[in-house]
Design a protein around this motif. Sequence first.
Motif, PDB file in Angstrom:
ATOM      1  N   LEU A  88       0.856  -1.185   0.000  1.00 39.64           N
ATOM      2  CA  LEU A  88       0.000   0.000   0.000  1.00 39.64           C
ATOM      3  C   LEU A  88       0.891   1.234   0.000  1.00 39.64           C
ATOM      4  O   LEU A  88       1.614   1.487   0.963  1.00 39.64           O
ATOM      5  CB  LEU A  88      -0.915   0.022   1.226  1.00 39.64           C
ATOM      6  CG  LEU A  88      -1.860   1.230   1.278  1.00 39.64           C
ATOM      7  CD1 LEU A  88      -3.031   1.037   0.330  1.00 39.64           C
ATOM      8  CD2 LEU A  88      -2.380   1.459   2.701  1.00 39.64           C
ATOM      9  N   VAL A  89       0.844   1.977  -1.111  1.00 37.34           N
ATOM     10  CA  VAL A  89       1.593   3.219  -1.229  1.00 37.34           C
ATOM     11  C   VAL A  89       0.585   4.338  -1.422  1.00 37.34           C
ATOM     12  O   VAL A  89      -0.111   4.382  -2.445  1.00 37.34           O
ATOM     13  CB  VAL A  89       2.587   3.190  -2.411  1.00 37.34           C
ATOM     14  CG1 VAL A  89       3.483   4.431  -2.378  1.00 37.34           C
ATOM     15  CG2 VAL A  89       3.429   1.922  -2.383  1.00 37.34           C
ATOM     16  N   ASP A 106       2.776  -6.859   6.115  1.00 39.76           N
ATOM     17  CA  ASP A 106       2.190  -6.116   7.233  1.00 39.76           C
ATOM     18  C   ASP A 106       0.914  -6.815   7.711  1.00 39.76           C
ATOM     19  O   ASP A 106       0.013  -7.092   6.935  1.00 39.76           O
ATOM     20  CB  ASP A 106       1.869  -4.690   6.794  1.00 39.76           C
ATOM     21  CG  ASP A 106       1.629  -3.761   7.977  1.00 39.76           C
ATOM     22  OD1 ASP A 106       0.670  -4.002   8.726  1.00 39.76           O
ATOM     23  OD2 ASP A 106       2.408  -2.796   8.134  1.00 39.76           O
ATOM     24  N   GLN A 107       0.841  -7.084   9.014  1.00 41.51           N
ATOM     25  CA  GLN A 107      -0.317  -7.801   9.556  1.00 41.51           C
ATOM     26  C   GLN A 107      -0.884  -7.128  10.813  1.00 41.51           C
ATOM     27  O   GLN A 107      -1.430  -7.774  11.693  1.00 41.51           O
ATOM     28  CB  GLN A 107       0.053  -9.254   9.855  1.00 41.51           C
ATOM     29  CG  GLN A 107       1.271  -9.447  10.723  1.00 41.51           C
ATOM     30  CD  GLN A 107       1.646 -10.911  10.871  1.00 41.51           C
ATOM     31  OE1 GLN A 107       0.858 -11.806  10.605  1.00 41.51           O
ATOM     32  NE2 GLN A 107       2.860 -11.165  11.314  1.00 41.51           N
ATOM     33  N   GLU A 111      -7.853  -5.637  13.702  1.00 41.60           N
ATOM     34  CA  GLU A 111      -9.144  -5.088  14.118  1.00 41.60           C
ATOM     35  C   GLU A 111      -9.938  -4.586  12.916  1.00 41.60           C
ATOM     36  O   GLU A 111     -11.166  -4.726  12.867  1.00 41.60           O
ATOM     37  CB  GLU A 111      -8.935  -3.959  15.130  1.00 41.60           C
ATOM     38  CG  GLU A 111      -8.347  -4.412  16.457  1.00 41.60           C
ATOM     39  CD  GLU A 111      -9.175  -5.509  17.105  1.00 41.60           C
ATOM     40  OE1 GLU A 111     -10.423  -5.367  17.122  1.00 41.60           O
ATOM     41  OE2 GLU A 111      -8.586  -6.496  17.571  1.00 41.60           O
ATOM     42  N   GLU A 112      -9.238  -4.004  11.955  1.00 43.02           N
ATOM     43  CA  GLU A 112      -9.923  -3.507  10.757  1.00 43.02           C
ATOM     44  C   GLU A 112     -10.521  -4.665   9.960  1.00 43.02           C
ATOM     45  O   GLU A 112     -11.634  -4.550   9.430  1.00 43.02           O
ATOM     46  CB  GLU A 112      -8.944  -2.719   9.889  1.00 43.02           C
ATOM     47  CG  GLU A 112      -8.586  -1.347  10.448  1.00 43.02           C
ATOM     48  CD  GLU A 112      -7.734  -1.402  11.707  1.00 43.02           C
ATOM     49  OE1 GLU A 112      -7.844  -0.487  12.536  1.00 43.02           O
ATOM     50  OE2 GLU A 112      -6.951  -2.380  11.862  1.00 43.02           O
ATOM     51  N   MET A 113      -9.786  -5.789   9.880  1.00 41.03           N
ATOM     52  CA  MET A 113     -10.319  -6.945   9.169  1.00 41.03           C
ATOM     53  C   MET A 113     -11.525  -7.517   9.901  1.00 41.03           C
ATOM     54  O   MET A 113     -12.542  -7.874   9.280  1.00 41.03           O
ATOM     55  CB  MET A 113      -9.244  -8.023   9.008  1.00 41.03           C
ATOM     56  CG  MET A 113      -9.699  -9.164   8.105  1.00 41.03           C
ATOM     57  SD  MET A 113      -8.545 -10.541   8.018  1.00 41.03           S
ATOM     58  CE  MET A 113      -8.862 -11.344   9.593  1.00 41.03           C
ATOM     59  N   LYS A 114     -11.442  -7.604  11.228  1.00 39.40           N
ATOM     60  CA  LYS A 114     -12.576  -8.131  12.001  1.00 39.40           C
ATOM     61  C   LYS A 114     -13.817  -7.272  11.803  1.00 39.40           C
ATOM     62  O   LYS A 114     -14.919  -7.780  11.589  1.00 39.40           O
ATOM     63  CB  LYS A 114     -12.212  -8.187  13.486  1.00 39.40           C
ATOM     64  CG  LYS A 114     -11.249  -9.300  13.859  1.00 39.40           C
ATOM     65  CD  LYS A 114     -10.953  -9.287  15.350  1.00 39.40           C
ATOM     66  CE  LYS A 114      -9.990 -10.407  15.733  1.00 39.40           C
ATOM     67  NZ  LYS A 114      -9.662 -10.365  17.185  1.00 39.40           N
ATOM     68  N   ALA A 115     -13.617  -5.958  11.859  1.00 35.55           N
ATOM     69  CA  ALA A 115     -14.749  -5.048  11.686  1.00 35.55           C
ATOM     70  C   ALA A 115     -15.287  -5.105  10.264  1.00 35.55           C
ATOM     71  O   ALA A 115     -16.498  -4.958  10.039  1.00 35.55           O
ATOM     72  CB  ALA A 115     -14.327  -3.617  12.024  1.00 35.55           C
ATOM     73  N   LYS A 151      -5.043  -2.666   5.194  1.00 34.32           N
ATOM     74  CA  LYS A 151      -4.000  -1.658   5.425  1.00 34.32           C
ATOM     75  C   LYS A 151      -4.571  -0.263   5.173  1.00 34.32           C
ATOM     76  O   LYS A 151      -4.307   0.681   5.936  1.00 34.32           O
ATOM     77  CB  LYS A 151      -2.804  -1.917   4.512  1.00 34.32           C
ATOM     78  CG  LYS A 151      -2.143  -3.292   4.662  1.00 34.32           C
ATOM     79  CD  LYS A 151      -0.983  -3.411   3.670  1.00 34.32           C
ATOM     80  CE  LYS A 151      -0.285  -4.746   3.753  1.00 34.32           C
ATOM     81  NZ  LYS A 151      -1.036  -5.842   3.159  1.00 34.32           N
ATOM     82  N   TYR A 152      -5.323  -0.119   4.085  1.00 34.93           N
ATOM     83  CA  TYR A 152      -5.981   1.148   3.748  1.00 34.93           C
ATOM     84  C   TYR A 152      -6.901   1.592   4.885  1.00 34.93           C
ATOM     85  O   TYR A 152      -6.881   2.762   5.310  1.00 34.93           O
ATOM     86  CB  TYR A 152      -6.756   0.930   2.449  1.00 34.93           C
ATOM     87  CG  TYR A 152      -7.624   2.079   1.972  1.00 34.93           C
ATOM     88  CD1 TYR A 152      -7.132   3.033   1.096  1.00 34.93           C
ATOM     89  CD2 TYR A 152      -8.964   2.161   2.354  1.00 34.93           C
ATOM     90  CE1 TYR A 152      -7.950   4.060   0.618  1.00 34.93           C
ATOM     91  CE2 TYR A 152      -9.782   3.182   1.891  1.00 34.93           C
ATOM     92  CZ  TYR A 152      -9.261   4.124   1.023  1.00 34.93           C
ATOM     93  OH  TYR A 152     -10.076   5.137   0.553  1.00 34.93           O
ATOM     94  N   LYS A 153      -7.680   0.641   5.407  1.00 31.77           N
ATOM     95  CA  LYS A 153      -8.603   0.962   6.497  1.00 31.77           C
ATOM     96  C   LYS A 153      -7.838   1.272   7.784  1.00 31.77           C
ATOM     97  O   LYS A 153      -8.285   2.097   8.595  1.00 31.77           O
ATOM     98  CB  LYS A 153      -9.586  -0.186   6.722  1.00 31.77           C
ATOM     99  CG  LYS A 153     -10.455  -0.533   5.514  1.00 31.77           C
ATOM    100  CD  LYS A 153     -11.337   0.632   5.085  1.00 31.77           C
ATOM    101  CE  LYS A 153     -12.446   0.907   6.074  1.00 31.77           C
ATOM    102  NZ  LYS A 153     -13.347   1.984   5.598  1.00 31.77           N
ATOM    103  N   TRP A 154      -6.693   0.640   7.975  1.00 32.95           N
ATOM    104  CA  TRP A 154      -5.881   0.907   9.162  1.00 32.95           C
ATOM    105  C   TRP A 154      -5.378   2.342   9.140  1.00 32.95           C
ATOM    106  O   TRP A 154      -5.420   3.038  10.158  1.00 32.95           O
ATOM    107  CB  TRP A 154      -4.701  -0.071   9.212  1.00 32.95           C
ATOM    108  CG  TRP A 154      -3.896   0.012  10.475  1.00 32.95           C
ATOM    109  CD1 TRP A 154      -4.065  -0.714  11.617  1.00 32.95           C
ATOM    110  CD2 TRP A 154      -2.781   0.891  10.737  1.00 32.95           C
ATOM    111  NE1 TRP A 154      -3.141  -0.357  12.573  1.00 32.95           N
ATOM    112  CE2 TRP A 154      -2.339   0.633  12.065  1.00 32.95           C
ATOM    113  CE3 TRP A 154      -2.120   1.856   9.987  1.00 32.95           C
ATOM    114  CZ2 TRP A 154      -1.266   1.310  12.641  1.00 32.95           C
ATOM    115  CZ3 TRP A 154      -1.052   2.540  10.570  1.00 32.95           C
ATOM    116  CH2 TRP A 154      -0.640   2.268  11.871  1.00 32.95           C
TER     117      TRP A 154
END
Length: 532
Positions: A88-89, A106-107, A111-115, A151-154
């Motif tokens: 993600l750039v 990157d992991q 929390e973003e994936m769960k949501a 990653k974007y949502k993070w």
Amino acid sequence: MESEYILTYDIGTTGVKTCLFRMSEALELVQSATREYTIQLFENGGAEQNPEDWWFSMKETTAQILSQSKISPESIQGISFCSQMQGLVLVDSNFQVLRPAMSYMDQRATEEMKAGIVHGFKIEGINAIKLLLSLWITGAVAASVKDPIWKYKWVQKNEPEVFAKVKWWFDVKEFLIARCTNQAVMTRDSAFATFLYNSRVGKGNWSGLLCKLFGVRLDHLPKIINSSDRVGGLTKEAAEYLGLRENIAVFGGGGDASLIGVGAGAVSEGDTHIYAGTSGWISTVTKKRTVDIGARIASIVGAREGYYNYFGEQETSGKCLQWVKDHLALDEIDLYLEKKKITDGPDAVYESLFEFMFDSIKDTDPGSHGVIFTPWLHGNRCPFEDPKARGIFFNISLNTGKRTLIRAVVEGILFHKRWILELSNSKMHTSHTIRFVGGVARSAFICQLLADITGKTIERVVHPENVGAMGAAAIVAFGIGKIQKYEEIKSMIPILDRWIPDADHKKIYDRNFKVFKNLYKSNQKNFANLNR
């Protein structure tokens, strides 16, 4: 009359490899240069790189290529890229980087994936509505914490001041294409890897529905192009920086998962290749959209329009060999460095410590006396998704020596490839003869082991460590009309050698493989308890 050349940039996890190819009946590697850079790993699972390191490495390696080959930049007909994927750039409207790039490794976005995809009624642990819509529209689903959408949502959640400045969401090579051409584009394979791409027949565009469903701004996503499309000419500023001529044609290229298969010559329907570099995978060319949710294997969009790669990924492959060299073998190897001059000086016996390491274990017994290693040093994606999974040495005894442990690591890496291969074959017929490529494929010892463990005939192409760059060059040759049919790429990439399985050794490996497959199930809860 001066020859025509293609310049390709292979943007890997740990460094850039720049290759110069001469175009003739076969693609001939003329010169290559590499430059390493760092990746930062954080305790919270983060993995980041500085995109400026990629750009600077392109400059340095281009200068080396031109100096060593002594060719004129005027003879370079095209530039293309092969790169790591699912990074993600985030950049602003001037293509300036807003934060370090988040690597495919990157992991931290758990929390973003769960949501985003776990809550609600579930199928295979995934929200049923989002799962079914994703499978219908794109043919896969963002079911890994390492997928770029999370990653974007993070960033959106944790760095709102950065997110507010975002104009474009790029993958790795897309950032470099923008630097070369001032154009915001993304190739179809990279677009697919966002899991926001509509891959249905006749579509091939961003899915507004999926963007809305996952809360992604559609205006952050660039124009979608084919891998063989000419994006534009090298700008004056980029040409001066790289030491090349202005307006050289810059092509889309592709991600490593797409172009390594092309560089292996696995370009026709049914062709299977196995890759072993830092990570690894098994991939078979197909015209079908197929997914195995349980095994985390799916048809991904490749470099050839209308075709897919049925693809299962191994998180750490050659990375395990680097670990075993640095932390298990190196102290033993050090004893020999002064006496044997292994890799340095006029009396050097081996090209690298890896070559010496493989030679030192070639006479150990097949099956490593029942010792089994699990190669999940940074979690795993396929056939199970678990960032908490780790490596195991299983069944060590008082008689277990270091060479046995090293061989067990090599066998464990290949056992995992066989696991993915067999699951792939249950949905998509894999070829009996497999092209094996990547840096690890330079070892004839490992090529034979792969044949013995899988029961497949293994073929190795010329320069197996450069197949990503080779694939990028083949795409340019096709894009500029040097070859007329995609299948002609196979004839441009010659086979170097071939291995057939040893039936007696395979019996031993069949026994160990059964145990190998049980080790994750037996230890899943232990991994979760130890690696919170």
